[in-house]
Design a protein around this motif. Structure first.
Motif, PDB file in Angstrom:
ATOM      1  N   TYR A 215       0.853  -1.185   0.000  1.00 56.71           N
ATOM      2  CA  TYR A 215       0.000   0.000   0.000  1.00 56.71           C
ATOM      3  C   TYR A 215       0.888   1.233   0.000  1.00 56.71           C
ATOM      4  O   TYR A 215       1.977   1.234   0.576  1.00 56.71           O
TER       5      TYR A 215
ATOM      6  N   GLU B  13      -9.228   6.664 -10.773  1.00 57.10           N
ATOM      7  CA  GLU B  13     -10.547   6.021 -10.643  1.00 57.10           C
ATOM      8  C   GLU B  13     -11.475   6.475 -11.757  1.00 57.10           C
ATOM      9  O   GLU B  13     -12.183   5.652 -12.359  1.00 57.10           O
TER      10      GLU B  13
ATOM     11  N   PRO C 266      -5.909   2.105  -7.820  1.00 57.31           N
ATOM     12  CA  PRO C 266      -6.795   2.444  -6.706  1.00 57.31           C
ATOM     13  C   PRO C 266      -7.349   1.184  -6.074  1.00 57.31           C
ATOM     14  O   PRO C 266      -7.721   0.226  -6.770  1.00 57.31           O
ATOM     15  N   PHE C 267      -7.401   1.158  -4.745  1.00 55.39           N
ATOM     16  CA  PHE C 267      -7.941  -0.005  -4.047  1.00 55.39           C
ATOM     17  C   PHE C 267      -8.541   0.447  -2.720  1.00 55.39           C
ATOM     18  O   PHE C 267      -7.828   0.829  -1.796  1.00 55.39           O
ATOM     19  N   GLN C 268      -9.863   0.449  -2.665  1.00 55.75           N
ATOM     20  CA  GLN C 268     -10.595   0.769  -1.438  1.00 55.75           C
ATOM     21  C   GLN C 268     -10.109   2.047  -0.768  1.00 55.75           C
ATOM     22  O   GLN C 268      -9.835   2.103   0.428  1.00 55.75           O
ATOM     23  N   GLY C 269      -9.974   3.107  -1.566  1.00 52.79           N
ATOM     24  CA  GLY C 269      -9.668   4.423  -1.025  1.00 52.79           C
ATOM     25  C   GLY C 269      -8.200   4.750  -0.874  1.00 52.79           C
ATOM     26  O   GLY C 269      -7.851   5.846  -0.409  1.00 52.79           O
TER      27      GLY C 269
ATOM     28  N   ASN D 239     -16.256 -13.814  -1.989  1.00 50.08           N
ATOM     29  CA  ASN D 239     -16.179 -13.221  -0.662  1.00 50.08           C
ATOM     30  C   ASN D 239     -14.938 -13.781   0.027  1.00 50.08           C
ATOM     31  O   ASN D 239     -14.946 -14.932   0.494  1.00 50.08           O
TER      32      ASN D 239
ATOM     33  N   GLU E 121     -13.692 -13.465   2.842  1.00 47.78           N
ATOM     34  CA  GLU E 121     -13.845 -13.841   4.249  1.00 47.78           C
ATOM     35  C   GLU E 121     -14.328 -15.278   4.427  1.00 47.78           C
ATOM     36  O   GLU E 121     -14.150 -15.869   5.487  1.00 47.78           O
TER      37      GLU E 121
END
Length: 305
Positions: free
Chosen positions: A112, A131, A154-157, A204, A206
């Motif tokens: 990151y 984005e 970009p990745f989740q903000g 998903n 998770e």
């Protein structure tokens, strides 16, 4: 929050955005040490020269590149330092491309990038533009003494950075023996499509767990507490598929789906239910599974006393 592992900047055109790099992944493999079984002491690795039959001090070890079997070119540390890429402390963006153009085979390691002090606005601007344009950035960066090809996306903000493998590091699929020219039947294709549809859903992350790692850690915990561990049962390998259509049909029926009718079958007495043999006939799903794996499905007869 993880600690930053590198500080530098993103540079594209005349824009310079100070950033900090953070690890994006944390592999959780289970690592074991080698111990002496007699006393449980950890084994030491020694640098051993088989020619002199002695341990070699670290300051007498040099780097060698093998050019043929048993022949090496010795490279001195100062010679390598002279070739080190110049570390500018920047991620130099050279191109913006569509992410779909980059096959995931090229992805190596993930990080990151977060804005450093005073760089929030410039960072947010680059993130928003990428984005809106639906583009990722390709560039280069020097980390330690190695130059990497990188991808920023970009990745989740935030901005994620992937180091990429170079083209000559990817094994060409032409070197792999493929299936060749295989004729696929319409019924097989239809059932395979139905099976794929029955297993389709949204990804998903998770819901997926490293079950093997969890079992290993549970074993370690139990043994540390003094529990006796029963021997694991022998692994049973799946039988080879002998009839693809039957295997597909059985797979669909195990999911509560019915394959489309194949039309009338030839042979048989035409009766539904029981035939002249004793015992119940196997179900269609069981018969299809048995046909696919080459196993018999006839009911066992009781042996006479």
């Amino acid at each position: 929050m993880p600690r930053s592992i590198w500080t530098g900047s993103i540079a594209f055109g005349l824009v310079n955005i100070p950033v900090k790099m953070y690890p994006a992944v944390q592999p959780k493999d289970v690592h074991f040490h080698q111990l002496h079984d007699a006393d449980g002491v950890r084994i030491q690795q020694k640098r051993w020269c088989p020619a002199d039959e002695e341990e070699v001090p670290y300051d007498h070890i040099v780097k060698g590149y093998e050019i043929s079997k048993g022949r090496y070119v010795v490279i001195q540390p100062e010679e390598l330092r002279a070739l080190d890429p110049h570390a500018t402390g920047t991620i130099d963006i050279e191109q913006f491309v569509a992410q779909s153009e980059i096959d995931p085979l090229h992805y190596e390691h993930s990080y990151y990038l977060g804005p450093d002090r005073g760089a929030a606005k410039a960072y947010a601007l680059l993130l928003a533009v990428m984005e809106r344009a639906d583009k990722v950035a390709i560039g280069r960066v020097v980390l330690r003494t190695k130059q990497y090809l990188t991808l920023l996306r970009p990745f989740q903000g935030v901005l994620a950075m992937e180091t990429l493998l170079y083209a000559d590091e990817i094994v060409s699929p032409s070197e792999i023996a493929g299936p060749g020219q295989v004729k696929l039947g319409a019924a097989e294709l239809k059932m395979a499509e139905q099976l794929v549809e029955s297993l389709s859903g949204e990804f998903n992350p998770e819901q997926w767990r490293d079950e093997y790692r969890e079992r290993v850690l549970e074993l370690v915990r139990k043994k540390a507490e003094g529990a006796e561990i029963a021997e694991a049962p022998e692994m049973v390998r799946a039988a080879p598929v002998l009839d693809l259509a039957a295997a597909l049909r059985a797979s669909l029926e195990s999911k509560g789906r019915k394959a489309e009718p194949e039309g009338p079958r030839n042979g048989g007495n035409g009766h539904n239910g029981h035939n002249g043999s004793k015992g119940r006939r196997p179900t269609r799903a069981k018969a299809a599974r048995a046909k696919a794996t080459g196993r018999a499905t006839h009911p066992r007869r009781k042996s006479s006393a």
